[in-house]
Design a protein around this motif. Structure first.
Motif, PDB file in Angstrom:
ATOM      1  N   GLY A  52      32.219  42.544  40.592  1.00 24.59           N
ATOM      2  CA  GLY A  52      32.840  43.378  41.366  1.00 24.59           C
ATOM      3  C   GLY A  52      34.170  42.476  42.160  1.00 24.59           C
ATOM      4  O   GLY A  52      35.267  42.903  42.779  1.00 24.59           O
ATOM      5  N   GLN A  53      33.576  41.044  42.431  1.00 22.59           N
ATOM      6  CA  GLN A  53      34.504  40.067  42.947  1.00 22.59           C
ATOM      7  C   GLN A  53      35.648  39.590  42.043  1.00 22.59           C
ATOM      8  O   GLN A  53      36.813  39.184  42.497  1.00 22.59           O
ATOM      9  CB  GLN A  53      33.835  38.919  43.450  1.00 22.59           C
ATOM     10  CG  GLN A  53      32.602  39.377  44.636  1.00 22.59           C
ATOM     11  CD  GLN A  53      31.942  38.185  45.289  1.00 22.59           C
ATOM     12  OE1 GLN A  53      32.134  37.019  44.665  1.00 22.59           O
ATOM     13  NE2 GLN A  53      31.163  38.392  46.080  1.00 22.59           N
ATOM     14  N   LEU A  54      35.554  39.874  40.565  1.00 22.38           N
ATOM     15  CA  LEU A  54      36.613  39.320  39.728  1.00 22.38           C
ATOM     16  C   LEU A  54      37.470  40.440  39.537  1.00 22.38           C
ATOM     17  O   LEU A  54      37.262  41.702  39.300  1.00 22.38           O
ATOM     18  CB  LEU A  54      35.780  38.939  38.358  1.00 22.38           C
ATOM     19  CG  LEU A  54      35.024  37.827  38.455  1.00 22.38           C
ATOM     20  CD1 LEU A  54      34.225  37.440  37.378  1.00 22.38           C
ATOM     21  CD2 LEU A  54      35.680  36.503  38.911  1.00 22.38           C
ATOM     22  N   ASN A  55      38.821  39.938  39.493  1.00 19.70           N
ATOM     23  CA  ASN A  55      39.750  40.993  39.071  1.00 19.70           C
ATOM     24  C   ASN A  55      40.572  40.582  38.052  1.00 19.70           C
ATOM     25  O   ASN A  55      41.610  40.947  37.460  1.00 19.70           O
ATOM     26  CB  ASN A  55      40.753  41.322  40.247  1.00 19.70           C
ATOM     27  CG  ASN A  55      41.725  40.004  40.707  1.00 19.70           C
ATOM     28  OD1 ASN A  55      41.450  39.106  40.070  1.00 19.70           O
ATOM     29  ND2 ASN A  55      42.261  40.212  41.746  1.00 19.70           N
ATOM     30  N   GLY A  56      39.990  39.677  37.079  1.00 23.45           N
ATOM     31  CA  GLY A  56      40.812  38.984  35.983  1.00 23.45           C
ATOM     32  C   GLY A  56      41.750  37.876  36.399  1.00 23.45           C
ATOM     33  O   GLY A  56      42.341  37.255  35.427  1.00 23.45           O
ATOM     34  N   SER A  57      41.859  37.544  37.630  1.00 18.71           N
ATOM     35  CA  SER A  57      42.951  36.456  37.871  1.00 18.71           C
ATOM     36  C   SER A  57      42.042  35.113  37.886  1.00 18.71           C
ATOM     37  O   SER A  57      40.722  35.055  38.259  1.00 18.71           O
ATOM     38  CB  SER A  57      43.521  36.765  39.166  1.00 18.71           C
ATOM     39  OG  SER A  57      42.643  36.503  40.405  1.00 18.71           O
ATOM     40  N   ASP A  58      42.697  34.089  37.831  1.00 21.50           N
ATOM     41  CA  ASP A  58      42.233  32.598  38.098  1.00 21.50           C
ATOM     42  C   ASP A  58      41.717  32.299  39.304  1.00 21.50           C
ATOM     43  O   ASP A  58      40.750  31.928  39.530  1.00 21.50           O
ATOM     44  CB  ASP A  58      43.324  31.587  37.540  1.00 21.50           C
ATOM     45  CG  ASP A  58      43.484  31.545  35.934  1.00 21.50           C
ATOM     46  OD1 ASP A  58      42.585  32.207  35.110  1.00 21.50           O
ATOM     47  OD2 ASP A  58      44.447  31.037  35.607  1.00 21.50           O
TER      48      ASP A  58
ATOM     49  N   ALA B 294      40.579  34.563  41.462  1.00 21.24           N
ATOM     50  CA  ALA B 294      39.308  35.409  41.770  1.00 21.24           C
ATOM     51  C   ALA B 294      38.252  34.609  41.093  1.00 21.24           C
ATOM     52  O   ALA B 294      37.104  34.481  41.667  1.00 21.24           O
ATOM     53  CB  ALA B 294      39.529  36.848  41.065  1.00 21.24           C
ATOM     54  N   ALA B 295      38.196  34.065  40.131  1.00 26.72           N
ATOM     55  CA  ALA B 295      37.353  33.122  39.331  1.00 26.72           C
ATOM     56  C   ALA B 295      37.012  31.861  39.925  1.00 26.72           C
ATOM     57  O   ALA B 295      35.936  31.683  40.254  1.00 26.72           O
ATOM     58  CB  ALA B 295      37.787  32.730  37.673  1.00 26.72           C
ATOM     59  N   ILE B 296      37.792  31.163  40.438  1.00 24.54           N
ATOM     60  CA  ILE B 296      37.758  30.172  41.021  1.00 24.54           C
ATOM     61  C   ILE B 296      37.287  30.366  42.574  1.00 24.54           C
ATOM     62  O   ILE B 296      36.278  29.848  43.230  1.00 24.54           O
ATOM     63  CB  ILE B 296      39.110  29.289  41.401  1.00 24.54           C
ATOM     64  CG1 ILE B 296      39.668  28.848  40.074  1.00 24.54           C
ATOM     65  CG2 ILE B 296      39.071  28.234  42.542  1.00 24.54           C
ATOM     66  CD1 ILE B 296      40.935  28.353  39.832  1.00 24.54           C
ATOM     67  N   SER B 297      37.544  31.406  43.272  1.00 20.34           N
ATOM     68  CA  SER B 297      36.866  31.904  44.513  1.00 20.34           C
ATOM     69  C   SER B 297      35.447  32.024  44.424  1.00 20.34           C
ATOM     70  O   SER B 297      34.600  31.780  45.249  1.00 20.34           O
ATOM     71  CB  SER B 297      37.524  33.225  45.010  1.00 20.34           C
ATOM     72  OG  SER B 297      36.995  33.613  46.346  1.00 20.34           O
ATOM     73  N   LEU B 298      35.142  33.011  43.077  1.00 16.25           N
ATOM     74  CA  LEU B 298      33.670  33.117  42.836  1.00 16.25           C
ATOM     75  C   LEU B 298      33.014  32.073  42.839  1.00 16.25           C
ATOM     76  O   LEU B 298      31.880  31.683  43.436  1.00 16.25           O
ATOM     77  CB  LEU B 298      33.652  34.163  41.762  1.00 16.25           C
ATOM     78  CG  LEU B 298      32.075  34.714  41.342  1.00 16.25           C
ATOM     79  CD1 LEU B 298      31.579  35.223  42.635  1.00 16.25           C
ATOM     80  CD2 LEU B 298      32.324  35.253  40.414  1.00 16.25           C
TER      81      LEU B 298
END
Length: 86
Positions: free
Chosen positions: A57-63, A65-69
């Motif tokens: 749910g925290q991922l939106n497909g962007s780099d 978002a992935a780095i934030s997670l």
């Protein structure tokens, strides 16, 4: 096809518990660890699935978002640090 094996490192006291359990149950240490892990995952399956859903749910497909997670930094924190190239 034969299943691949990978070593698992545990502390000495856990290894001793596994060794005793294996000996007294006439099983291998591998069998004891495999059964214990499967039982643990079965017991905590709802927790694991909830964690997966939260992460997805925290991922939106962007780099970003992935780095934030992965880092635990918010998107605002990442931007304050200079952001990411487009």
């Amino acid at each position: 096809m034969a299943a691949a094996t990978a070593p698992i490192k545990v502390d000495a006291s856990t290894d001793e518990l596994v060794s005793h359990a294996a000996h007294f149950m006439s099983r291998t240490k591998k069998d004891v660890v495999e059964a214990a892990v499967r039982e643990y995952i079965d017991t905590h399956r709802d927790e694991i699935n909830a964690g997966i859903k939260t992460a997805l749910g925290q991922l939106n497909g962007s780099d970003a978002a992935a780095i934030s997670l992965v880092t635990g930094l918010s998107l605002d924190d990442l931007n304050d640090l200079g952001g990411l190239p487009e």
